[in-house]
Structure formats: C-alpha cells, structure tokens
Design a protein around this motif. Structure first.
Motif, short mmCIF file in Angstrom:
data_model
loop_
_atom_site.label_atom_id
_atom_site.label_comp_id
_atom_site.label_asym_id
_atom_site.label_seq_id
_atom_site.Cartn_x
_atom_site.Cartn_y
_atom_site.Cartn_z
N ALA A 240 0.75 -1.29 -0.14
CA ALA A 240 -0.03 0.03 0.00
C ALA A 240 0.87 1.18 0.04
O ALA A 240 0.80 2.22 -0.74
CB ALA A 240 -0.93 -0.21 1.16
N PHE A 241 1.88 1.18 0.81
CA PHE A 241 2.92 2.37 0.98
C PHE A 241 3.53 2.57 -0.46
O PHE A 241 3.64 3.71 -1.01
CB PHE A 241 3.69 2.35 2.28
CG PHE A 241 4.44 3.64 2.45
CD1 PHE A 241 3.88 4.79 3.08
CD2 PHE A 241 5.75 3.46 1.97
CE1 PHE A 241 4.63 5.73 2.96
CE2 PHE A 241 6.50 4.64 2.18
CZ PHE A 241 6.01 5.96 2.74
N ALA A 242 4.15 1.61 -0.72
CA ALA A 242 4.88 1.55 -2.10
C ALA A 242 4.04 2.09 -3.19
O ALA A 242 4.61 3.01 -3.98
CB ALA A 242 5.42 0.17 -2.36
N LYS A 243 2.76 1.65 -3.24
CA LYS A 243 1.81 2.15 -4.40
C LYS A 243 1.57 3.67 -4.07
O LYS A 243 1.78 4.73 -5.07
CB LYS A 243 0.72 1.53 -4.49
CG LYS A 243 0.74 0.14 -5.19
CD LYS A 243 -0.24 -0.82 -5.11
CE LYS A 243 -0.03 -1.98 -5.99
NZ LYS A 243 -1.19 -3.02 -5.83
N ALA A 244 1.58 3.90 -2.70
CA ALA A 244 1.19 5.41 -2.41
C ALA A 244 2.55 6.51 -2.78
O ALA A 244 2.28 7.47 -3.19
CB ALA A 244 0.99 5.76 -1.08
N VAL A 245 3.49 5.96 -2.96
CA VAL A 245 4.74 6.73 -3.20
C VAL A 245 5.26 6.38 -4.98
O VAL A 245 6.22 6.58 -4.96
CB VAL A 245 5.87 6.68 -2.52
CG1 VAL A 245 5.43 7.08 -1.08
CG2 VAL A 245 6.46 5.15 -2.34
N GLY A 246 4.28 5.79 -5.64
CA GLY A 246 4.54 6.03 -7.13
C GLY A 246 4.93 4.57 -7.73
O GLY A 246 5.08 4.70 -8.85
N PHE A 247 5.37 3.81 -6.79
CA PHE A 247 5.88 2.35 -7.47
C PHE A 247 4.68 1.64 -7.97
O PHE A 247 3.47 1.58 -7.42
CB PHE A 247 6.80 1.68 -6.41
CG PHE A 247 7.95 2.34 -6.02
CD1 PHE A 247 8.95 2.26 -6.89
CD2 PHE A 247 8.22 3.03 -4.82
CE1 PHE A 247 10.25 2.96 -6.69
CE2 PHE A 247 9.21 3.76 -4.56
CZ PHE A 247 10.36 3.68 -5.47
#
Lengths: 624, 370
Positions: free
Chosen positions: A395-402
């Motif tokens: 979830a966090f990785a996606k939130a920072v654009g990965f």
C-alpha cells in the motif's frame, strides 16, 4: 435434321429491317451532333482545359522543428537531402529505370523493386514514388547529369533530420522514419515518403514538430519535364522545442555508462525536470532518418544487450536495498516502527526452517532505524517486514508511485510491479508466504521498479514529500502527482537516513561525499539469480557477467537551494557502491561545481574484459 | 465435301473488309494510347502486340465459323443452351473469383468466361425460336421467349455481372423487336417500361447508383467516377476539327485519361483525329451495321435473318453504350467498343460473330433441296 434445308422461303420481316435501319440512322445522327458539339462548338474551351491539365502540383516538405537542450545547444536539426523518386506515369520502362538506379546507387535491384511494388498503389497519380530516400552527393551528381535521358526520374529535395549527437540522446529524442501504413491511416495529411516521429520525443510531439507542407505548381511537357514553376503555398516549419536535458551532463552520464549496460536519471527535485536521462547501450538516431537496412535492423534487434531498450523507463529491476527506505516509510506511516527501537542482528534470522542471512556475515549487533539504514542491515528489515506484511508495504509503495507509470512524455513506459497477496495467487497459483514478506522487505523477490520511479521517490524525499511528474521539456509546468504520506518529522528521518549513509564512517555511500554539498544516498544490489555455493565461492571478478547482481544507487544532493535526485543502475555491476557510486559522484560534481570527471580508462577496460569473459563462458557452456 | 466456289463468291466482302479495317484502326489507336509508355508502371507496349495476336486468332475463329453450314446450328440450339446453363451453374461451385466476382472457369491454359458463351447461345436459341414464330408475338409468346433469356441473364447477374446479364436481355429484346410484337404488347410495354425503370434503382449496387448520379453531374466527384467523364470529354473536345495528330494527344500522351486502352479507347482517337476522323470512324461503324442488315434481308430462310439481326444488336448496343459513355451521354459502364478497345476474348468473339453472319451471307444461294 429433317427441317434443316426445307425452311420456308419467307423473307425477313420488313418492319424489322426498317427498324434496324432507323436505329443506324439514329445512332449516326446522335453521335454526329454530339461530336459537333464537343469538338467544334466547345472545342476551344476543351483545348484550354487540356492545356491546364499539363499543370501538376506537388507538395513542398516542411522542415521539422529544431530541438535544443536546456542551455540552447542544438540537438536535432535539418539538413538538405535529396531523394530519388519515380513518377510512374512518365516512365516508359520502370524495370529498366529501377535497374539503372540500382547501378547508380549500388543498391540491390530486387530490394528496390520490392519497395516499388509495395508502394505502387499508394502513390497518387503523377506524384513521385520515393525509391532511394537519401542520395549521397556523388550519387546525386550522377543522377542529375543523366536525368534528362530518363523520363520519370525525379529528384526531390527534402529536409532530413540530423541528430548532432546521434547515440547520446537516442532514447530521449527517438527517431524519425518514413510513415508506414498505420501512420498514413491515422494522419490524413501525411503522404507516402513523409517522415514521422517513431520514438521518443519525436513521436510524442509529432504534431508540434511536423509543420505544414507547402504546395507548388509546375507545367510539364510530354516527357514529364518541368517547364515553369510557381509556389502556391509556402511551407511552414515545425515549432522549436527545448528539452530539460543538460547536454554536458548527458554526455557525462553516457561516458560513464560506456561499455556497460544501465541507466542514469537526474531530476531537479523542485521542478521534476530531468537534466539527464542516460541509458546504455544506445543506438544512433541518424541510422533511421535515411532508412534502416534490414541488416542494420536485425543487428539492433538481435543484440543481446538490447540497445533499443530505454533502461530508465522500460527496464524493471528488483530495487534491492534502496527499497528499505520505502519499507521504513511504511513502518513510520503505520506507526509500526519506533525509530528508537533496536533489533539485534547476528548475521542471520530464522523463519520456520529457513535461514535468512544478512549481507554482513558477522552481523551488525544492535541496530536502530538510523543505523539499519546507514549500514543497510538486512535482519532489521526482515523483522520489520514480518511485522508490516505485504499488505502495508504494498500500500505504501503504491502510494509513493511504485507499480505505476510516472507519465513521462515518452512512449512504452513500464509500470514495474508491486506484489500483493492476490497478485501472487493469480500469477503463480500460490498463496503469500512468510518468507515472501522478508524478501520484499529488503527489495528482493517480486518487487520490480524502474530507475525513473526511484528518482521520483528520492526527489520526493529531498523536497519535503512532493512526488513530481518527470518532465522532459524546459517550458513544462511542474506537476505534483502525489505526496509521500508521512509527517514532516518522519520524512526528515528518512532524509537524514540518506545523508547519514553518506556521512557515517560505516555508511555504504561514503564514496559520494562532496565538500560543501549536502549529499544523501542509498546503495543496493538487485539479485539476478540466487547464487549457488559454487558461485559464492568465486571472487567478484570471476563471477560470470550474466550472474552478477545489478548495482543500484540513488542519491539526493542539495546546495544553495538547488536540489537534485539521482538514480543509477548498472546491470551486473555487482555492488551499488563501486558499480554505481562513481557515476553518482561524477554527476554531483558536475551539477554543483561544473566539474567534468571522465570515466577512467581502467573502468572501461574492466567492463570490456568482463564482457569478453562472459562470452567465453557462454561458449564453454555450449561446448559441454 | 468439295467447297462450292459460289460460297466464296457470295461472301459479303464489304463486311469482312470493314471488320478488318476497324480492327486495324483499333490497333493503331492502341499503339498511340500506349505510346510505348506506361500505365501505372506496367509496360503498355505489349498491348497492341497482344491485340494483334488476338486479331489473328479472331481471323482463324472467323474462318472456323464460316466453314460449316450455319443451319446446323438450328439443331444444336437447345443443346448449346443447356451446356451454357450447366457451365454458368458450374461457375458458382468451381469458379475463380477475380475482383470479387465469380465469373471465370479455370481451364488450365486460360480463364474462360461462360457469360461470353451465353451471348452466342442467346443469339442461336433466340434465332431458332423467333424464326418459327408465324405471328407477331403476343403476351404469351413474349413471356416464353423472354423467359429463355432470363434464365441465362439471371444466372449471370448473380455472379454478379450486371453488364453481361443486361446485354443478353438487350440482344434478345432487339431480336424480339425485329420479329415484331402485337400492337397491344407494344403499347403496354411503351407504358410499362418507363414506369418500371425507377423500380430498378433499388436493385442497383451503390457504386452503380453513384455512377448514375455522377453522370448526371460529373462535377460532384471530379476525382472519382466523374474524373473519367470529365477527362474523356476534354480529350474528345480538345481534338477540335482536325485533331491533334497521331501520337500527339496530350490527354492521352500525358496519361490523364484513364482506361484509355480499353473502355475509353475512342477518346484517344477523337483527340488525335478530331471531328473529321471520328466522323469517318462513326461512318465506318454505321456501314458495318448496315451490311448486317443487308445480310439479314437477303438471308436464305428466317433462321439466318434472325441470326444476323441478333449479331446486329450485339454490336449495336456496344457501340451505342460505349460511345455514349465516352461522349458523356451515358453513365460509366464497363462496356468496350468492338474492334477498337483492347480485349482478348472480346476480339475473338467479335470476329467469330462476323464469321457467323458471313456464313449466312455466303450460303444464301443454297436452294431448297429435296
């Protein structure tokens, strides 16, 4: 047979015979009157029209817009070029003419003939069919002297795209080539033989750069020779554009990647503008402007190092240790990591029956978040990963654009991959295991990122959490796509972690320290294969090229209010520090001091040797 | 069987001469139309070579058609009719498709169009039926005769080849008029046909409608279907009174004129030979047609007369439609001008039919034998 010869002696019906004669008379009168009307009554008028018919029109090509770098240096220009075409309506014997052209130009007759046949139906009447797109001056001289003896031969002036630094920016600028079937259908204003952008900026800004064709009208004699000419409409050149790229910096990056495979992206952390986007190996954009031979194309396509691949946006790699900052961010965001909490690293960690090792065999001892980032302690992150699990990390990785495209203005960008439980189930038919959490936490396993995503994330760490769209044009407006979901103090922790990694005596990025510049960084290795014991026993220099890990390094650098993020990946570069570090250092030196540090010869020589060794290895394997 | 010397004596030499002259004019004109130049990159020079070859084959065919006594055809009429029907049906199952229409049977050495054979068959069957009609046709007889033609025409139109199908009906229609119909039938048709014509609009393909619309106003489509008409009128008109001279036609030599070796061949002629030349050509055609009338008049027995009348209409319609189209009096339909347009099988059939009427003319002295 009985009535064959005893037909009644009746005569043909007289009314019928009369009818036939009337029909003949009618036919004669009708056409005689019509002929008189057309040829005598309106004859002069039609003679004028027939004269007008001897006028032909053709389009004048428009020069493509110029492309400059951020400092105004010209990158792409147009140079005069001459194409050889055939106006088939004028040509008494196409085969002979094609043969002759083959002789003049030294090209293969059958290749020319195939090209001719392919395009025959697609050219409007009386328009030249381009058969040799690019004549050398020697060929031009020969053709020009023989032109009058070969009706139907047409020499066409048209501007050709010239890239002043062919291989340096191929993946940014792309290239132009003759419009194919698809282009012609998509854009009605295009004619066969027109050049269109096929890749890179040339493709993305096609409409801006093409300009508008002009038109000219000329009179011809019976042999199709031009008599008088009049320009009906002057062509309009395409618009000029300036890239955000800094030519010198790009040169520097490409120099450091020489002989190797990898990519470097340098982003202004406040605007999102890319100052360099280097990827190696590269190809020469100019090869396409004059038509690529099938041999050249095959060579490009089949090169094992894939020079057509833009490694910054199209290649995906496991992020390795640089992902630890994402994991740390996730822990902070979900309040599951206390920066003060310490973890004891003995060099390995057990999970079930499996042993997960830290890269440092002896272990790191007691480490807190700061220390774990500085020394890149695997065990610390194994523990955090186990706690966070894939759900929070993803979830966090996606939130920072990965795991998603950045939206850079270049074609064929890849999104990479951020794994989730559902994804693994769908992809492999297996459920997510505990060990997968541990692998993910140190950036190995299923996670795949592009160097561009990395540079965007690091720019976000440098600028207070803004995730910026990567820009390639100088006049583009900065676009904040998202914000890193962390409080300012948490963000500062991560940023400080980067700086400590450079400043600390045990930091993995010591080599990029720069006097007077605040530099932070994170190195990483992306595993290519799980090393077998046999390979582990080998010294670095003896590991075959194919099995070597990719070297990662991402950095931030700040001085006098100018902030940059840099990401560098060197394929099979073994270690982030040694493989990618020197490149980052050279970039920082250039950005803040204007210093050009050339790639040392021994690095190039080593890369060459490694390449040779790997080829030998391949041969050996085939020999077995 | 010794050849009777009178056979040669009675041949209608003017007809034979005219056919050859017209054909040679056509070859000359083809030479100019190709002008040793190119059509879309294809070398045109072989066109007139090939046409000459077809002409030679045509002459051989003509002799073959003169050799036997044409009256044998009477007994062969119905078998020929059925063979044609079988071949036309065969096309549906085993035909070669070219340009989206199934019209050809592949014979190995050549592609054969049964619709060409159908044109000959309708002449012979039509002549056979009509020569036995003692009275002008009433409705019942008319329906019968037309029915025979419709069988062939229907099969051909389904291919689809509307042009050939209609030409068969037109040849038969001409022969029926030659026979004559009762006054009632004539009056009824006079009223009915103009009323029915608009209905046929619904049976036309889009491109055919387009051609008719274009014909009514060529300027609506100056680069498509109208282009042919416009360029053709310019070619003919610019020929003026004397013409531009052989090989001098700019329209033709500068290749503005499409189809200039086939359907629009006469436009090349008109441009280069002008009003004078074209009028001479027109006169030659009219005399040619008149000779057919003479043969029909003098034929021994009605069967020969009707055969000649059928051949008359075979040529008459083509001349009318092709020249009408080239002169901008009719919509564009792909019908060639006999002897002038390039075309292999058409040349062959033209000469064979000339042979057939020569056959009728040379056997007009044969007296009734017991």
């Amino acid at each position: 047979m009985s009535d064959l010869y005893n037909e009644s002696e009746q005569q043909a019906p007289r009314s019928g015979l009369l009818l036939l004669q009337v029909l003949i008379l009618g036919l004669f009168c009708l056409f005689a009157v019509r002929l008189w009307y057309l040829q005598i009554h309106r004859g002069e008028e039609y003679q004028v029209k027939a004269l007008e018919n001897q006028l032909r029109q053709e389009s004048i090509p428009s020069p493509r817009g110029l492309i400059r770098d951020r400092n105004g240096d010209l990158l792409a220009v147009n140079e005069p070029a001459y194409a050889l075409g055939i106006i088939r309506e004028d040509c008494p014997d196409v085969d002979r003419l094609v043969h002759q052209i083959a002789t003049w130009t030294g090209k293969d007759y059958f290749e020319l003939k195939t090209l001719y046949n392919k395009n025959r139906k697609r050219v409007k009447p009386f328009e030249p069919l381009i058969i040799v797109p690019d004549l050398t001056f020697a060929q031009l001289a020969v053709v020009e002297t023989n032109k009058l003896r070969w009706p139907g031969l047409e020499i066409q002036f048209r501007p050709r795209r010239l890239y002043r630094y062919g291989t340096l920016l191929a993946h940014v600028l792309g290239y132009v080539a003759e419009a194919d079937e698809e282009d012609l259908n998509k854009r009605p204003e295009l004619a066969l033989g027109d050049y269109v952008g096929k890749q890179g900026i040339e493709l993305m800004l096609e409409d801006r750069m093409r300009g508008i064709k002009g038109r000219t009208q000329y009179q011809v004699d019976v042999n199709g020779r031009r008599l008088k000419e009049r320009i009906l409409k002057h062509p309009q050149a395409g618009r000029e554009i300036s890239l955000s790229i800094d030519l010198e910096l790009q040169k520097l990056c490409m120099d450091w990647l020489a002989e190797e495979a990898g990519g470097v992206a340098v982003m202004d952390a406040d605007t999102g503008q890319l100052w360099a986007l280097a990827t190696a190996p590269s190809y020469d954009s100019n090869d396409f402007s004059s038509g690529l031979s099938s041999k050249q194309w095959a060579k490009l396509r089949d090169d094992p190092l894939h020079p057509m691949q833009n490694r910054v946006i199209q290649s995906v790699y496991p992020p390795g240790s640089i992902f630890k900052h994402v994991v740390a961010g996730a822990g902070l965001h979900y309040d599951m990591i206390d920066p003060k909490e310490t973890v004891f690293c003995s060099g390995s960690m057990k999970l079930g029956r499996r042993i997960f090792r830290c890269w440092r065999k002896g272990g790191h001892g007691k480490v807190d978040l700061r220390r774990a980032l500085i020394e890149s302690c695997d065990v610390y992150f194994y523990k955090q990963g186990k706690k966070l699990t894939v759900d929070r990390m993803s979830a966090f990785a996606k939130a920072v654009g990965f795991g998603e495209k950045t939206g850079i203005r270049l074609p064929h960008e890849k999104a990479g991959n951020i794994p989730t439980r559902e994804w693994k189930l769908k992809r492999f038919g297996e459920s997510w295991q505990g060990g997968d959490n541990l692998n993910m936490a140190i950036g190995q396993g299923f996670t795949l990122v592009t160097p561009l995503q990395v540079v965007r994330f690091f720019a976000g760490l440098a600028n207070g959490g803004k995730l910026l769209k990567p820009l390639l044009l100088k006049d583009e407006k900065t676009d904040i796509q998202a914000r890193i979901p962390l409080k300012p103090d948490q963000l500062e922790l991560l940023r400080q972690g980067l700086i400590d990694t450079v400043e600390d005596a045990h930091g993995t990025c010591r080599r990029i320290r720069t006097k007077g510049v605040t530099v932070g960084g994170k190195s990483g290795t992306a595993q290519v294969v799980r090393l077998t014991d046999e390979l582990k026993a080998l010294k670095d220099d003896d590991i075959p090229y194919r099995f070597r890990d990719h070297a990662w390094m991402a950095a931030i650098a700040e001085k006098d209010g100018r902030r940059f993020a840099i990401a560098c990946l060197v394929e099979h570069g073994l270690h982030g520090g040694s493989g990618a570090g020197p490149i980052i250092k050279a970039v920082i030196d250039y950005l803040f001091e204007g210093k050009i540090t050339p790639n040392p010869e021994e690095r190039k020589a080593k890369a060459r040797a490694v390449r040779a060794l790997s080829l030998k290895h391949k041969e050996k394997r085939h020999a077995h | 069987m010794p050849i009777d010397r009178r056979l040669l004596l009675y041949i209608n030499w003017p007809l034979f001469g005219l056919a050859v002259i017209l054909f040679l004019i056509g070859v000359l004109n083809l030479y100019s139309a190709s002008g040793t130049r190119l059509e879309a990159g294809m070398n045109m020079a072989p066109y007139y070579h090939r046409q000459l070859l077809w002409g030679l084959m045509g002459l051989i065919g003509m002799v073959v058609f003169m050799f036997f006594d044409y009256r044998h055809l009477k007994t062969m009429a119905w078998p020929l009719f059925w063979i044609t029907v079988i071949l036309l049906v065969a096309v549906f199952f085993a035909g070669k498709t070219i340009y989206g229409a199934r019209r050809w049977l592949d014979l190995g050495f050549m592609n054969f169009q049964p619709s060409e054979l159908a044109k000959i068959a309708i002449l012979i069957v039509g002549a056979r039926i009509l020569s036995r009609e003692r009275e002008p046709l009433n409705f019942i007889r008319l329906a019968y005769v037309l029915g025979v033609g419709l069988v062939l025409a229907g099969l051909i139109i389904k291919q689809p080849d509307l042009g050939s199908g209609l030409s068969i009906l037109m040849i038969l229609g001409g022969m029926i008029l030659f026979r004559g119909v009762t006054a009632r039938v004539f009056k009824t048709c006079l009223v009915a046909i103009p009323c029915l014509l608009p209905l046929s609009w619904f049976f036309l393909h889009d491109y055919q409608k387009q051609r008719i619309m274009t014909f009514l106003d060529p300027t609506t489509d100056p680069l498509g279907a109208g282009y042919h008409i416009i360029q053709s009128e310019i070619a003919i008109g610019s020929g003026g009174f004397w013409g531009k001279g052989f090989l001098e036609g700019t329209q033709s030599q500068l290749r503005f004129l499409p189809e200039r070796h086939t359907d629009f061949a006469v436009a090349v002629f008109g441009e280069e030979w002008g009003f004078v030349g074209t009028m001479i050509l027109l006169t030659l055609f009219c005399v040619f047609l008149y000779q057919l009338v003479v043969i029909a008049r003098d034929a021994r027995g009605l069967f020969g007369s009707y055969l000649s009348a059928g051949v008359f209409f075979y040529f008459f319609w083509q001349i009318l439609i092709n020249t009408g189209m080239v002169l901008g009096l009719m919509p564009v339909v792909g019908i060639p001008l006999p002897f002038i347009s390039y075309g292999g099988s058409a040349t062959l059939v033209n000469f064979c039919l000339v042979g057939l009427v020569l056959n009728v003319s040379m056997r007009r002295f044969l007296f009734k034998q017991a």
